[in-house]
Design a protein around this motif. Structure first.
Motif, PDB file in Angstrom:
ATOM      1  N   ASP A 152      22.405 165.039  13.427  1.00 19.29           N
ATOM      2  CA  ASP A 152      21.352 164.911  14.224  1.00 19.29           C
ATOM      3  C   ASP A 152      20.370 164.030  13.523  1.00 19.29           C
ATOM      4  OD1 ASP A 152      22.120 166.643  16.169  1.00 19.29           O
ATOM      5  OD2 ASP A 152      21.116 168.417  15.553  1.00 19.29           O
ATOM      6  N   THR A 153      20.075 163.761  12.603  1.00 20.62           N
ATOM      7  CA  THR A 153      19.185 163.153  11.647  1.00 20.62           C
ATOM      8  C   THR A 153      19.735 161.538  11.792  1.00 20.62           C
ATOM      9  OG1 THR A 153      18.728 164.680  10.106  1.00 20.62           O
ATOM     10  CG2 THR A 153      18.096 162.465   9.453  1.00 20.62           C
ATOM     11  N   PHE A 154      20.974 161.253  11.592  1.00 21.38           N
ATOM     12  CA  PHE A 154      21.513 159.951  11.587  1.00 21.38           C
ATOM     13  C   PHE A 154      21.538 159.459  12.997  1.00 21.38           C
ATOM     14  CE2 PHE A 154      24.936 156.822  11.740  1.00 21.38           C
ATOM     15  CZ  PHE A 154      24.745 156.151  10.619  1.00 21.38           C
ATOM     16  N   PHE A 155      21.858 160.206  14.022  1.00 24.95           N
ATOM     17  CA  PHE A 155      21.908 159.617  15.338  1.00 24.95           C
ATOM     18  C   PHE A 155      20.647 160.333  16.056  1.00 24.95           C
ATOM     19  CE2 PHE A 155      26.133 159.975  14.344  1.00 24.95           C
ATOM     20  CZ  PHE A 155      26.648 158.626  14.453  1.00 24.95           C
ATOM     21  N   ASN A 156      19.304 159.889  15.709  1.00 22.31           N
ATOM     22  CA  ASN A 156      18.193 160.350  16.219  1.00 22.31           C
ATOM     23  C   ASN A 156      17.584 159.420  17.254  1.00 22.31           C
ATOM     24  OD1 ASN A 156      17.423 158.325  14.474  1.00 22.31           O
ATOM     25  ND2 ASN A 156      15.929 159.209  13.417  1.00 22.31           N
ATOM     26  N   ASN A 157      18.196 158.503  17.886  1.00 27.31           N
ATOM     27  CA  ASN A 157      17.483 157.690  18.839  1.00 27.31           C
ATOM     28  C   ASN A 157      18.178 157.513  20.094  1.00 27.31           C
ATOM     29  OD1 ASN A 157      15.424 156.602  16.985  1.00 27.31           O
ATOM     30  ND2 ASN A 157      17.103 155.317  15.979  1.00 27.31           N
ATOM     31  N   GLY A 158      19.140 158.823  20.535  1.00 26.28           N
ATOM     32  CA  GLY A 158      19.607 158.746  21.521  1.00 26.28           C
ATOM     33  C   GLY A 158      20.891 158.034  21.947  1.00 26.28           C
ATOM     34  N   GLN A 159      21.430 157.769  20.784  1.00 27.95           N
ATOM     35  CA  GLN A 159      22.814 156.829  20.848  1.00 27.95           C
ATOM     36  C   GLN A 159      23.842 157.801  21.596  1.00 27.95           C
ATOM     37  OE1 GLN A 159      21.138 157.613  17.930  1.00 27.95           O
ATOM     38  NE2 GLN A 159      21.426 155.851  16.331  1.00 27.95           N
ATOM     39  N   THR A 160      24.719 157.137  22.245  1.00 31.62           N
ATOM     40  CA  THR A 160      25.918 157.590  22.609  1.00 31.62           C
ATOM     41  C   THR A 160      27.090 157.774  21.686  1.00 31.62           C
ATOM     42  OG1 THR A 160      25.452 156.802  25.146  1.00 31.62           O
ATOM     43  CG2 THR A 160      27.916 157.260  24.324  1.00 31.62           C
ATOM     44  N   VAL A 161      27.650 158.843  21.608  1.00 30.32           N
ATOM     45  CA  VAL A 161      28.899 159.304  20.934  1.00 30.32           C
ATOM     46  C   VAL A 161      29.932 159.770  21.618  1.00 30.32           C
ATOM     47  CG1 VAL A 161      29.632 160.631  19.042  1.00 30.32           C
ATOM     48  CG2 VAL A 161      27.620 159.503  18.635  1.00 30.32           C
ATOM     49  N   ASN A 162      31.091 159.155  21.519  1.00 33.27           N
ATOM     50  CA  ASN A 162      32.143 159.673  22.431  1.00 33.27           C
ATOM     51  C   ASN A 162      33.316 160.679  21.652  1.00 33.27           C
ATOM     52  OD1 ASN A 162      31.801 156.410  23.237  1.00 33.27           O
ATOM     53  ND2 ASN A 162      31.619 158.030  24.928  1.00 33.27           N
ATOM     54  N   PHE A 163      33.395 160.389  20.473  1.00 37.91           N
ATOM     55  CA  PHE A 163      34.454 161.217  19.932  1.00 37.91           C
ATOM     56  C   PHE A 163      33.848 161.687  18.254  1.00 37.91           C
ATOM     57  CE2 PHE A 163      38.351 162.210  17.663  1.00 37.91           C
ATOM     58  CZ  PHE A 163      39.248 162.715  18.622  1.00 37.91           C
ATOM     59  N   ILE A 164      34.167 162.922  17.954  1.00 36.13           N
ATOM     60  CA  ILE A 164      33.725 163.055  16.425  1.00 36.13           C
ATOM     61  C   ILE A 164      35.072 163.621  15.857  1.00 36.13           C
ATOM     62  CG2 ILE A 164      32.545 164.506  14.938  1.00 36.13           C
ATOM     63  CD1 ILE A 164      30.217 164.796  17.013  1.00 36.13           C
ATOM     64  N   LYS A 165      35.474 163.268  14.704  1.00 36.02           N
ATOM     65  CA  LYS A 165      36.489 163.676  14.008  1.00 36.02           C
ATOM     66  C   LYS A 165      36.051 164.353  12.819  1.00 36.02           C
ATOM     67  CE  LYS A 165      39.355 162.652  10.337  1.00 36.02           C
ATOM     68  NZ  LYS A 165      39.041 161.943   9.052  1.00 36.02           N
TER      69      LYS A 165
END
Length: 287
Positions: free
Chosen positions: A191-204
């Motif tokens: 949540d801290t790293f992606f704090n600018n509304g970036q799109t993420v499609n896949f987390i492993k």
């Protein structure tokens, strides 16, 4: 968990044979599903194996070709036609054994496989690889994705990762931090790293039993995404599968486990007890 002194005196081969006997006895005294019955049949005629199936027999470390990149000073082999580098200190035989374990994990019949035909990464996706180690997962999808964020804290792997992903360095970011549910000097929440509304499609996430912390530290990110997929390992601790399945469902994921089981008997803190067989990877989709 401290290992009792008497267990330290027993050779590993004997301890594993004792454990195998305990697992066989346990399975013989239960009503089994088809997957459990397959494991029991295997154990009755084979030694104990982390993957209690026949598919590992086709892999032999000695058959793996390891080359030396004299310019980078690193050993490498080919993973799906692309160079995968090993960290400093790996000798050829050690590299062969290590890479053989990767082949076992990602065999189409392996319970540890992250992706399937129906659960895959798509062209243009943004990928988060938590606990990347050598980066085999990211390397397998690097040519079709838009961006990969690799989180790996072990310093010895960083040079190897940089060498592996040099041909695609414009779309790979390597982050030397643990991923957790709190921000510290050494760790960061997604949540801290992606704090600018970036799109993420896949987390492993494959982080030796800390997968729940990764998920909890990404609560906001998960909530903001649609069509998000996640693959988390569930075999490091006895309770991981049940707890992670519940956690992801509570965050809006529809889950399914990989087929088959693992018998995970490594690690000093790992307690191997009934029911012994563990589901290896949980795959979730959030619409």
């Amino acid at each position: 968990m401290k290992i009792p002194f008497y267990k330290k005196l027993i050779p590993r081969s004997i301890r594993l044979n004792i454990l195998k006997g305990q697992i066989v006895e346990n399975l013989e005294n239960r009503d089994l599903n088809a997957e459990e019955q397959e494991v029991l049949t295997f154990l009755k005629s084979h030694s104990l194996h982390i993957f209690p199936y026949n598919f590992p027999e086709k892999y032999k470390p000695k058959d793996i070709l390891i080359e030396k990149d004299s310019e980078k000073g690193l050993l490498y082999t080919l993973w799906e036609g692309k160079k995968l580098y090993f960290k400093n200190g790996h000798q050829r035989k050690k590299a062969q054994v290590y890479f053989n374990s990767l082949l076992l994990e990602q065999d189409p019949l392996s319970p540890h496989r992250y992706l399937t035909e129906n659960f895959d990464v798509h062209a243009g996706d943004v990928i988060v690889d938590v606990g990347a180690a050598e980066g085999n997962f990211s390397l397998s999808v690097i040519e079709k994705v838009k961006k990969v964020y690799i989180f790996e804290v072990e310093k010895d792997w960083i040079k190897a990762l940089e060498a592996t992903f040099e041909p695609w360095k414009e779309k790979v970011e390597i982050v030397q931090k643990y991923v957790s549910d709190e921000d510290t000097i050494d760790s960061i929440k997604l949540d801290t790293f992606f704090n600018n509304g970036q799109t993420v499609n896949f987390i492993k996430a494959d982080v030796e039993g800390a997968e729940a912390q990764v998920v909890n530290g990404a609560a906001g990110l998960i909530k903001s995404q649609s069509n998000l997929k996640i693959a988390v390992c569930t075999y490091h601790r006895q309770s991981d599968a049940e707890e992670l399945d519940k956690l992801l469902k509570n965050k809006g994921f529809v889950n399914h486990f990989s087929d088959k089981y693992m018998i995970f008997h490594y690690g000093k803190s790992n307690v191997v007890k009934p029911p012994y067989l563990r589901k290896a990877v949980l795959r979730g989709i959030k619409a």
